[in-house]
Design a protein around this motif. Structure first.
Motif, PDB file in Angstrom:
ATOM      1  N   LEU A 128     -52.756  52.183  49.568  1.00  0.00           N
ATOM      2  CA  LEU A 128     -52.561  51.580  50.049  1.00  0.00           C
ATOM      3  C   LEU A 128     -52.699  53.467  50.975  1.00  0.00           C
ATOM      4  CD1 LEU A 128     -52.803  50.493  53.197  1.00  0.00           C
ATOM      5  CD2 LEU A 128     -51.150  50.550  53.585  1.00  0.00           C
ATOM      6  N   LYS A 129     -52.181  54.086  49.449  1.00  0.00           N
ATOM      7  CA  LYS A 129     -51.753  55.984  50.077  1.00  0.00           C
ATOM      8  C   LYS A 129     -52.890  56.742  50.000  1.00  0.00           C
ATOM      9  CE  LYS A 129     -48.055  59.659  49.497  1.00  0.00           C
ATOM     10  NZ  LYS A 129     -47.369  60.052  48.690  1.00  0.00           N
ATOM     11  N   ASP A 130     -53.238  56.149  49.089  1.00  0.00           N
ATOM     12  CA  ASP A 130     -54.935  57.072  48.373  1.00  0.00           C
ATOM     13  C   ASP A 130     -56.395  56.162  49.361  1.00  0.00           C
ATOM     14  OD1 ASP A 130     -53.666  58.146  46.874  1.00  0.00           O
ATOM     15  OD2 ASP A 130     -54.209  56.787  44.638  1.00  0.00           O
ATOM     16  N   LEU A 131     -55.935  54.884  49.548  1.00  0.00           N
ATOM     17  CA  LEU A 131     -57.090  54.617  50.567  1.00  0.00           C
ATOM     18  C   LEU A 131     -56.538  55.511  52.018  1.00  0.00           C
ATOM     19  CD1 LEU A 131     -59.794  53.085  51.476  1.00  0.00           C
ATOM     20  CD2 LEU A 131     -57.717  51.217  52.473  1.00  0.00           C
ATOM     21  N   ILE A 132     -56.060  55.482  52.221  1.00  0.00           N
ATOM     22  CA  ILE A 132     -55.227  56.341  53.791  1.00  0.00           C
ATOM     23  C   ILE A 132     -55.942  58.176  53.032  1.00  0.00           C
ATOM     24  CG2 ILE A 132     -53.961  57.955  55.081  1.00  0.00           C
ATOM     25  CD1 ILE A 132     -52.090  54.790  54.646  1.00  0.00           C
ATOM     26  N   SER A 133     -55.822  58.498  52.342  1.00  0.00           N
ATOM     27  CA  SER A 133     -55.724  59.975  52.110  1.00  0.00           C
ATOM     28  C   SER A 133     -58.076  59.793  51.710  1.00  0.00           C
ATOM     29  CB  SER A 133     -55.198  60.409  50.693  1.00  0.00           C
ATOM     30  OG  SER A 133     -53.539  60.504  50.962  1.00  0.00           O
ATOM     31  N   LYS A 134     -58.382  59.068  50.956  1.00  0.00           N
ATOM     32  CA  LYS A 134     -59.910  59.003  50.862  1.00  0.00           C
ATOM     33  C   LYS A 134     -60.651  58.892  52.340  1.00  0.00           C
ATOM     34  CE  LYS A 134     -60.499  56.496  46.788  1.00  0.00           C
ATOM     35  NZ  LYS A 134     -61.473  55.496  45.956  1.00  0.00           N
ATOM     36  N   ILE A 135     -59.652  58.019  53.386  1.00  0.00           N
ATOM     37  CA  ILE A 135     -60.357  58.033  55.173  1.00  0.00           C
ATOM     38  C   ILE A 135     -60.188  59.548  55.684  1.00  0.00           C
ATOM     39  CG2 ILE A 135     -59.911  57.849  56.981  1.00  0.00           C
ATOM     40  CD1 ILE A 135     -59.053  54.491  55.696  1.00  0.00           C
ATOM     41  N   LEU A 136     -59.155  59.865  54.792  1.00  0.00           N
ATOM     42  CA  LEU A 136     -58.354  61.364  56.026  1.00  0.00           C
ATOM     43  C   LEU A 136     -59.779  62.421  54.958  1.00  0.00           C
ATOM     44  CD1 LEU A 136     -54.538  61.099  55.720  1.00  0.00           C
ATOM     45  CD2 LEU A 136     -56.351  61.161  57.374  1.00  0.00           C
ATOM     46  N   VAL A 137     -59.789  62.492  53.771  1.00  0.00           N
ATOM     47  CA  VAL A 137     -61.284  63.355  53.164  1.00  0.00           C
ATOM     48  C   VAL A 137     -62.362  63.489  53.458  1.00  0.00           C
ATOM     49  CG1 VAL A 137     -61.824  63.685  51.093  1.00  0.00           C
ATOM     50  CG2 VAL A 137     -59.617  63.058  51.232  1.00  0.00           C
ATOM     51  N   ARG A 138     -62.925  61.913  53.873  1.00  0.00           N
ATOM     52  CA  ARG A 138     -64.194  61.698  54.675  1.00  0.00           C
ATOM     53  C   ARG A 138     -63.931  62.734  56.077  1.00  0.00           C
ATOM     54  NH1 ARG A 138     -63.343  56.138  52.629  1.00  0.00           N
ATOM     55  NH2 ARG A 138     -64.927  56.178  50.209  1.00  0.00           N
ATOM     56  N   ALA A 139     -62.973  62.716  56.830  1.00  0.00           N
ATOM     57  CA  ALA A 139     -62.442  62.471  57.744  1.00  0.00           C
ATOM     58  C   ALA A 139     -62.536  64.576  57.769  1.00  0.00           C
ATOM     59  CB  ALA A 139     -61.883  62.578  58.556  1.00  0.00           C
ATOM     60  N   SER A 140     -62.052  65.004  57.125  1.00  0.00           N
ATOM     61  CA  SER A 140     -62.262  66.614  57.347  1.00  0.00           C
ATOM     62  C   SER A 140     -63.100  67.725  56.650  1.00  0.00           C
ATOM     63  CB  SER A 140     -60.652  66.366  56.598  1.00  0.00           C
ATOM     64  OG  SER A 140     -60.324  65.891  55.593  1.00  0.00           O
ATOM     65  N   TYR A 141     -62.949  66.986  55.121  1.00  0.00           N
ATOM     66  CA  TYR A 141     -64.090  67.457  54.422  1.00  0.00           C
ATOM     67  C   TYR A 141     -65.253  68.264  54.610  1.00  0.00           C
ATOM     68  CZ  TYR A 141     -60.575  67.766  50.082  1.00  0.00           C
ATOM     69  OH  TYR A 141     -59.479  67.947  49.167  1.00  0.00           O
ATOM     70  N   PRO A 142     -66.062  67.289  55.306  1.00  0.00           N
ATOM     71  CA  PRO A 142     -67.522  68.017  55.897  1.00  0.00           C
ATOM     72  C   PRO A 142     -67.440  69.399  57.006  1.00  0.00           C
ATOM     73  CG  PRO A 142     -67.913  65.892  56.015  1.00  0.00           C
ATOM     74  CD  PRO A 142     -65.590  65.988  55.902  1.00  0.00           C
ATOM     75  N   SER A 143     -66.019  68.990  57.505  1.00  0.00           N
ATOM     76  CA  SER A 143     -66.088  70.162  58.435  1.00  0.00           C
ATOM     77  C   SER A 143     -65.168  71.330  58.336  1.00  0.00           C
ATOM     78  CB  SER A 143     -64.992  69.259  59.426  1.00  0.00           C
ATOM     79  OG  SER A 143     -65.753  68.519  60.469  1.00  0.00           O
ATOM     80  N   ALA A 144     -65.249  71.400  56.966  1.00  0.00           N
ATOM     81  CA  ALA A 144     -64.353  73.307  55.840  1.00  0.00           C
ATOM     82  C   ALA A 144     -66.246  73.500  56.509  1.00  0.00           C
ATOM     83  CB  ALA A 144     -64.461  72.705  54.635  1.00  0.00           C
ATOM     84  N   ASP A 145     -65.785  75.424  56.173  1.00  0.00           N
ATOM     85  CA  ASP A 145     -66.593  75.969  56.608  1.00  0.00           C
ATOM     86  C   ASP A 145     -67.756  76.355  54.924  1.00  0.00           C
ATOM     87  OD1 ASP A 145     -66.626  77.465  58.923  1.00  0.00           O
ATOM     88  OD2 ASP A 145     -64.753  77.713  58.817  1.00  0.00           O
ATOM     89  N   LEU A 146     -67.019  76.187  54.469  1.00  0.00           N
ATOM     90  CA  LEU A 146     -67.188  75.816  52.584  1.00  0.00           C
ATOM     91  C   LEU A 146     -66.201  75.246  51.772  1.00  0.00           C
ATOM     92  CD1 LEU A 146     -69.438  77.689  50.400  1.00  0.00           C
ATOM     93  CD2 LEU A 146     -67.707  79.346  49.823  1.00  0.00           C
ATOM     94  N   ILE A 147     -66.915  74.612  51.132  1.00  0.00           N
ATOM     95  CA  ILE A 147     -66.299  73.624  49.669  1.00  0.00           C
ATOM     96  C   ILE A 147     -66.729  74.469  48.087  1.00  0.00           C
ATOM     97  CG2 ILE A 147     -65.687  71.788  48.362  1.00  0.00           C
ATOM     98  CD1 ILE A 147     -66.283  70.333  51.309  1.00  0.00           C
TER      99      ILE A 147
END
Length: 389
Positions: A128-147
Motif C-alpha cells: 500500500l505504501k508504494d501504491l500511495i507513492s506511485k499516486i503521489l509521483v503521478r500527481a507531482s512529477y509532471p509539474s516539475a520544471d525539468l526532470i
C-alpha cells in the motif's frame, strides 16, 4: 550594479552509502568551479539525520533536518528552510525529496528540477505504501520544471507510466573519474580472500537480489569465492541461504566500504543480479577498473551499458557487446553466464571491452549536461554527448 547572487538548493534524503548519495557529492565537487565563478550560493539540505558516508566540499552550506523518513514532517521542515534560504533553483534526488521539491515550488516559486535515480515502477512495486507513492509521483512529477533521468530506461518509465512529457526529461548518465577510481583501487587492503573470487556491491536489500547470485553460483561450475560489499536488512537471510547452499565458507559479506575499488580490482569479474536499477554505478565503476561484467537485464541501465541499446530483451543469457546480459531472476541464465565468464579467454576479452566502454562516461560530459540543465552556458562538448543508445 552587480547581478544578485543566485541561491541553489540541492535536496536529498541523506548522505548514507548509496549510489544516489555518491552522485550528489560528486555533482557538488564537479560543479564547484562553475558555481563559485558564477557567484552562486549553494546549499545542500538533508531530510534525515543519518550517518553520513559521503563528503561534500566546504563551499556548500549543509543543512541537516531530522524528518525520520516522513513525507509530512519533511514538508514542514523543508518549508521552513526554503523560506529562509529563498533559492532560485532547487535540485532534488530521490522520490521523497522530489515530491517535496515540486510541492514547495508551487508555494515559493523556485524552479524545481528533480532527478530520478531509479526505475520508478520497479522501485515502487510493493504494498500500500508504494501504491500511495506511485499516486503521489503521478500527481507531482509532471509539474516539475525539468526532470533529469539517470538512464533512458528511467526516462521511458516516467513517460509511459507517470504522465511525464518526454520533452521535459533529459537523460544524464552518472559521472566517472577513471583515473581517480584506478588510483583508489591501488590502495592496499588486508582482508581480500585467498582464493579467486567474484564480487557484487550494493545495499543488502531485496531489489539487489544477492540471493539470486548465491543460487546461481551454487548451480554453476565455478569454484570462486563470493565477495559482497554493502549493508542492509537482508544480511541474515543471505547468510542463511549460503548455509543452505553449502556456500558458507565461500561467502564474504564485508559490509560497506568507503573505498570499494581495491576489492573490485582484485576480483576475477563483477556480478550484478538486481531486480531493479536506475543507472547502476557499480557496473560502470567495475568497467572503469577493467572488470568483465555479468548483469541481469533489469530496468534500467544494464542493457544500455552492456549492449548500447534500449529497450532490449534477453532469455537465459547473451554475451553482448560489452558484457554478459542475463534474464532477470533466472538462476540458470546467471549460472550459464558465470560459467562463460569464468573462462580466461572470455574474461580477458570482456575486460578490454569494459575499459573501452567506460571511457564514454566522463566527469566533463556530466558537467556540461548539468550546466545545460541549470541554464548555464553550454560548450560544444554538449553536442558530442554520448548517450550509449
Amino acid at each position: 550594479m552587480a547581478k544578485p547572487a543566485t541561491d541553489i538548493a540541492f535536496i536529498i534524503n541523506s548522505l548514507e552509502g548509496g549510489g544516489a548519495e555518491r552522485v550528489m557529492s560528486k555533482l557538488l565537487a564537479i560543479m564547484e568551479a562553475d558555481f563559485l565563478s558564477a557567484g552562486f550560493r549553494v546549499h545542500l539540505i538533508l531530510l534525515d539525520n543519518l550517518p553520513e558516508q559521503q563528503q561534500v566540499p566546504a563551499y556548500v552550506n549543509k543543512v541537516v533536518l531530522d524528518t525520520k523518513g516522513s513525507l509530512h514532517a519533511g514538508y514542514k521542515a523543508l518549508k521552513n528552510v526554503l523560506f529562509s534560504v529563498k533559492p532560485d533553483i532547487c535540485v532534488s534526488f530521490l522520490t521523497r525529496a522530489n515530491m517535496l521539491n515540486v510541492a514547495l515550488a508551487k508555494r515559493f516559486g523556485h524552479q524545481a528540477i528533480i532527478s530520478e535515480r531509479v526505475n520508478t515502477s520497479s522501485h515502487l512495486s510493493g504494498g500500500l505504501k508504494d501504491l500511495i507513492s506511485k499516486i503521489l509521483v503521478r500527481a507531482s512529477y509532471p509539474s516539475a520544471d525539468l526532470i533529469i533521468a539517470v538512464s533512458e530506461g528511467v526516462k521511458a518509465d516516467l513517460v509511459e507510466n507517470f504522465g511525464v512529457s518526454a520533452s521535459n526529461v533529459q537523460t544524464v548518465y552518472n559521472p566517472y573519474d577513471i583515473n581517480a577510481i584506478n588510483a583508489l583501487a591501488a590502495e592496499p587492503v588486508s582482508d581480500l580472500p585467498a582464493k579467486p573470487y567474484i564480487i557484487g556491491t550494493g545495499r543488502l536489500v531485496k531489489n539487489k537480489n544477492f540471493d539470486l547470485m548465491l543460487k546461481a553460483v551454487a548451480a554453476s561450475n565455478i569454484d570462486h569465492d563470493i565477495v559482497i560489499l554493502g549493508q542492509g536488512d537482508e544480511k541474515a537471510a543471505l547468510l542463511t541461504r549460503a548455509a543452505e547452499l553449502g556456500l558458507e565458507n565461500r561467502l564474504h559479506l564485508k559490509g560497506f566500504k568507503s573505498n570499494p575499488y581495491p576489492y573490485i580490482k582484485n576480483a576475477d569479474f563483477f556480478v550484478s543480479t538486481s531486480n531493479a536499477e536506475g543507472f547502476p554505478n557499480a557496473i560502470a565503476e567495475a568497467m572503469c577498473l577493467g572488470k568483465a561484467v555479468v548483469a541481469t537485464n533489469c530496468e534500467s541501465g544494464p542493457a544500455e551499458i552492456l549492449t548500447g541499446k534500449y529497450p532490449y530483451s534477453v532469455q537465459g543469457f547473451e554475451a553482448q557487446a560489452h558484457g554478459c546480459l542475463c534474464e532477470v531472476n533466472s538462476v540458470s541464465g546467471v549460472a550459464d553466464a558465470l560459467n562463460y565468464m569464468a573462462a580466461e579467454t572470455n574474461r580477458k576479452k570482456y575486460a578490454d571491452r569494459s575499459q573501452k566502454r567506460a571511457a564514454t562516461f566522463s566527469n566533463e560530459v556530466f558537467r556540461q549536461r548539468i550546466r545545460g540543465a541549470l541554464g548555464l552556458n553550454v560548450t560544444q562538448l554538449e553536442q558530442k554527448y554520448v548517450s550509449g543508445c
